[in-house]
Design a protein around this motif. Structure first.
Motif, mmCIF file in Angstrom:
data_model
loop_
_atom_site.group_PDB
_atom_site.id
_atom_site.type_symbol
_atom_site.label_atom_id
_atom_site.label_comp_id
_atom_site.label_asym_id
_atom_site.label_seq_id
_atom_site.Cartn_x
_atom_site.Cartn_y
_atom_site.Cartn_z
ATOM 1 N N ASP A 156 -6.780 1.646 -2.533
ATOM 2 C CA ASP A 156 -7.691 0.542 -2.226
ATOM 3 C C ASP A 156 -9.126 1.000 -2.026
ATOM 4 O O ASP A 156 -9.959 0.237 -1.512
ATOM 5 C CB ASP A 156 -7.212 -0.197 -0.976
ATOM 6 N N ALA A 157 -9.467 2.226 -2.447
ATOM 7 C CA ALA A 157 -10.804 2.757 -2.237
ATOM 8 C C ALA A 157 -11.831 1.978 -3.055
ATOM 9 O O ALA A 157 -11.682 1.804 -4.269
ATOM 10 C CB ALA A 157 -10.856 4.235 -2.613
ATOM 11 N N SER B 13 -8.474 8.464 7.627
ATOM 12 C CA SER B 13 -9.064 7.132 7.573
ATOM 13 C C SER B 13 -10.570 7.308 7.635
ATOM 14 O O SER B 13 -11.099 7.895 8.595
ATOM 15 C CB SER B 13 -8.567 6.296 8.764
ATOM 16 N N GLU C 175 -14.876 -5.119 8.718
ATOM 17 C CA GLU C 175 -14.040 -4.011 9.189
ATOM 18 C C GLU C 175 -13.579 -4.272 10.618
ATOM 19 O O GLU C 175 -12.423 -4.069 10.966
ATOM 20 C CB GLU C 175 -14.829 -2.701 9.121
ATOM 21 N N THR D 226 0.883 3.981 -3.017
ATOM 22 C CA THR D 226 0.549 5.380 -2.743
ATOM 23 C C THR D 226 1.665 6.305 -3.204
ATOM 24 O O THR D 226 1.427 7.348 -3.817
ATOM 25 C CB THR D 226 0.295 5.585 -1.234
ATOM 26 N N ALA E 195 -6.109 7.091 -2.889
ATOM 27 C CA ALA E 195 -6.440 5.991 -1.975
ATOM 28 C C ALA E 195 -6.541 4.750 -2.857
ATOM 29 O O ALA E 195 -7.623 4.413 -3.351
ATOM 30 C CB ALA E 195 -7.746 6.247 -1.244
ATOM 31 N N LEU F 183 0.826 -1.204 0.000
ATOM 32 C CA LEU F 183 0.000 0.000 0.000
ATOM 33 C C LEU F 183 0.857 1.250 0.000
ATOM 34 O O LEU F 183 0.590 2.196 -0.732
ATOM 35 C CB LEU F 183 -0.919 -0.003 1.224
ATOM 36 N N TYR G 95 -13.940 0.962 3.510
ATOM 37 C CA TYR G 95 -13.148 1.903 4.295
ATOM 38 C C TYR G 95 -11.774 2.041 3.648
ATOM 39 O O TYR G 95 -11.264 1.093 3.044
ATOM 40 C CB TYR G 95 -12.998 1.410 5.736
ATOM 41 N N THR G 96 -11.165 3.219 3.789
ATOM 42 C CA THR G 96 -9.862 3.435 3.168
ATOM 43 C C THR G 96 -9.113 4.532 3.905
ATOM 44 O O THR G 96 -9.672 5.212 4.772
ATOM 45 C CB THR G 96 -10.023 3.831 1.684
ATOM 46 N N GLY H 188 -14.820 6.060 6.035
ATOM 47 C CA GLY H 188 -15.718 5.121 5.391
ATOM 48 C C GLY H 188 -17.021 5.013 6.172
ATOM 49 O O GLY H 188 -17.174 5.644 7.222
#
Length: 218
Positions: free
Chosen positions: A36-37, A115, A176, A15, A34, A11, A42-43, A117
């Motif tokens: 992994d959005a 952070s 999550e 980024t 982001a 990640l 959530y990201t 979501g």
């Protein structure tokens, strides 16, 4: 734990690459990445804020949020943050404000992490931003592309991947909670292993010193 470390490394690398690619024509724009959005997920969003002015520094940044259940900022030395919420408790905006001496100077940029979501169930989400300078100038990054060309001051926008179906019997919120618990468990395991290593290292050093002393006496 190895999976956690590998995931964090991938990640971080993705980024960094995304930020590097964005340093071309859009280098002076306020942007967000982001990797992994995904819809409904959530990201961690990274907002990149450069100072365009040649005479003033960036003193605060406000980003509009689409009513998110969770919104947590990462501490930045010299900066404070505040999340605005509506009557239902949903996050509608986040503001980062510099303390005296911590402003983003001309020719520099700062990254702000959030952070958040769950994200909207849309193909993309627009996150308009307001950038304020020490000389009082206020720049709104809120323009949307209309004819396919990039506007002068585009709003930071995230493209969202299609939502993945959770395993049978599990909701997105369940996953999550599990992810957070897994990460915390991995962190605790790492701390425990590190503590054991320190104890063993100290014990080994003590045995080595004892052997040296005995050798000298003999």
């Amino acid at each position: 734990m190895n999976n956690l470390i590998r995931r964090a490394s991938i990640l971080a690398g993705t980024t960094s690459l995304a930020l590097a690619v964005g340093t071309g024509a859009a280098a002076a724009h306020v942007t967000v990445v982001a990797p992994d959005a995904a819809q409904g997920g959530y990201t961690v969003m990274t907002f990149r804020v450069p100072t365009e002015s040649e005479t003033a520094a960036t003193s605060s940044v406000t980003v509009e949020l689409p009513g998110l259940k969770a919104a947590r900022t990462q501490p930045i030395p010299g900066w404070t943050s505040a999340v605005d919420r509506d009557s239902e408790g949903l996050a509608t905006a986040v503001t980062w404000t510099a303390e005296p001496g911590a402003e983003v100077l001309p020719g520099q940029f700062q990254q702000f992490l959030l952070s958040a979501g769950p994200l909207p169930e849309d193909d993309s989400v627009s996150l308009p931003a307001i950038q304020t300078y020490t000389d009082g100038e206020v720049v709104a990054w809120d323009q949307e592309a209309t004819d396919g060309s990039e506007p002068e001051r585009p709003a930071p926008t995230l493209t969202l991947a299609a939502a993945a179906d959770p395993p049978h019997g599990r909701s997105t919120e369940d996953l999550e909670v599990i992810a957070v618990a897994t990460d915390e468990g991995s962190d605790n395991a790492a701390i425990w292993v590190a503590g054991v290593a320190l104890v063993l290292g100290a014990l080994g050093a003590a045995l080595g010193i004892g052997a040296t002393v005995r050798g000298r006496r003999s």
